[in-house]
Write a protein that holds these residues in place. Sequence first.
Motif, short mmCIF file in Angstrom:
data_model
loop_
_atom_site.label_atom_id
_atom_site.label_comp_id
_atom_site.label_asym_id
_atom_site.label_seq_id
_atom_site.Cartn_x
_atom_site.Cartn_y
_atom_site.Cartn_z
N ARG A 63 0.85 -1.18 0.00
CA ARG A 63 0.00 0.00 0.00
C ARG A 63 0.89 1.23 0.00
O ARG A 63 1.78 1.37 0.85
N PHE A 64 0.67 2.15 -0.94
CA PHE A 64 1.46 3.38 -1.01
C PHE A 64 0.68 4.52 -0.37
O PHE A 64 -0.52 4.69 -0.62
N LEU A 65 1.37 5.29 0.45
CA LEU A 65 0.75 6.44 1.10
C LEU A 65 1.70 7.63 0.98
O LEU A 65 2.87 7.54 1.34
N ARG A 66 1.17 8.74 0.48
CA ARG A 66 1.97 9.96 0.35
C ARG A 66 1.87 10.76 1.64
O ARG A 66 0.85 11.38 1.93
N VAL A 67 2.96 10.73 2.43
CA VAL A 67 3.02 11.45 3.69
C VAL A 67 4.45 11.90 3.95
O VAL A 67 5.39 11.38 3.35
N ALA A 68 4.62 12.83 4.84
CA ALA A 68 5.95 13.22 5.32
C ALA A 68 6.28 12.40 6.54
O ALA A 68 5.47 12.28 7.46
N VAL A 69 7.47 11.81 6.56
CA VAL A 69 7.93 11.03 7.71
C VAL A 69 8.73 11.94 8.63
O VAL A 69 9.63 12.66 8.19
N THR A 70 8.41 11.90 9.92
CA THR A 70 9.06 12.80 10.87
C THR A 70 9.97 12.10 11.86
O THR A 70 10.77 12.75 12.54
N GLY A 71 9.88 10.78 11.97
CA GLY A 71 10.75 10.09 12.92
C GLY A 71 10.40 8.63 13.04
O GLY A 71 9.52 8.11 12.35
N VAL A 72 11.09 7.95 13.94
CA VAL A 72 10.89 6.53 14.14
C VAL A 72 11.00 6.21 15.63
O VAL A 72 11.77 6.84 16.36
N GLU A 73 10.22 5.25 16.07
CA GLU A 73 10.33 4.70 17.41
C GLU A 73 10.74 3.24 17.30
O GLU A 73 11.12 2.78 16.22
N GLU A 74 10.67 2.49 18.39
CA GLU A 74 11.12 1.10 18.42
C GLU A 74 10.54 0.29 17.26
O GLU A 74 11.24 -0.38 16.54
N ASP A 75 9.22 0.33 17.09
CA ASP A 75 8.57 -0.44 16.04
C ASP A 75 7.52 0.40 15.31
O ASP A 75 6.50 -0.12 14.86
N ALA A 76 7.78 1.70 15.19
CA ALA A 76 6.78 2.59 14.59
C ALA A 76 7.45 3.70 13.80
O ALA A 76 8.56 4.13 14.12
N VAL A 77 6.75 4.16 12.77
CA VAL A 77 7.17 5.30 11.98
C VAL A 77 6.17 6.43 12.22
O VAL A 77 4.95 6.22 12.13
N LEU A 78 6.68 7.61 12.53
CA LEU A 78 5.85 8.77 12.79
C LEU A 78 5.75 9.61 11.52
O LEU A 78 6.76 9.90 10.89
#
Length: 352
Positions: free
Chosen positions: A104-119
């Motif tokens: 699944r493609f989603l157009r978003v800005a990525v701001t950071g990462v946690e242990e098992d998550a993308v913000l």
Amino acid sequence: MPGRDYDAIIVGASFAGLAVARGLSGRVLLLDRNEVGAVQTSACGTPLWVPQALGVADSVLQVHDKLSVRSPKRTVTYDLSAVPFCTFDYRRFCEGLLGQARARFLRVAVTGVEEDAVLTSEGRFTAPVIVDCSGWRGALVNDGAPTSPGRGHFSFGLETKTDLSDEGLSFWLDGSLIPRGLGWIFPVGKGSLIGLGSYVGLSKLKPALERFLRDRGAEATTYHGTYFPHRLFRPTAGRLFAVGDAAGQCLPLTAEGIRPALYFGVECGRIVQQIFDGRLGLLDGLERYRALVDRHRHAYRILRAAQWVAEHAPTGWFVALTGLAGRRPVLPRWWPRYGWFGRFDPDPAIVA
């Protein structure tokens, strides 16, 4: 909005990210701030076998079986017929790879990462496997910290599309035009991409490029420029995989980043799929990917040494060396090895 929990999240939807995504059959989320194929920062040249192997040969604009290395006093021509090069349409190439992926493609800005998550600008998405293909400025592999393109690790290139169509595939070495760098002309069917690159990361190249264009009788359209690494970075960071420029996988000397991004992307995708299938644990998969990258460090060191010679040797001396490299029996000994570097055989079921 669909669920926010996935088997894998891939950040970056250019060559590396698409190569990873196309080989995966689980619940995969592919993220990028731009539409796929919308932002070209590459001259889009690679061996012809690459788009053929990936099932996107319809993106090829022109095939080249010769390469000229030009200087003010001499021209050396290489026979590439053993492994022809091609130039291709970036959007068509990328959209072709996306069409093969189940992600699944989603157009978003990525701001950071946690242990098992993308913000992201659309909230938080989780997955046990995260792959950073976002480039050397990557918010993930660099823990969200801004990255400075220090001269010891980055080159810079500036390029424009022109109507020039009669120069052939060529590199230009001229210290009076650009010291410690080179120019290039990549014909793309109708017209050519013309640019200059600085091995030491000098970015104010527009005046020199305009002079280069005038000397060729060409006119610029829009410009695009970027920094790119010329030495390997770490291929993993904690629980993250890094592919492409995020891992510094652009080849030194030739500045070819497409093929290694695709190669390491395909191989990373295979490892991640084994994690999905339960044949590898995540930590084992990370170690296997690190070992894969490490096996290629010797080749990168050889190309980095050749780049150092290109940076420091007088132009005439370096052109003389390129002349020797273009003669028999030397050329058949190295060109096929370079041309087939990173050869991969994608899953035929995916290509079909």
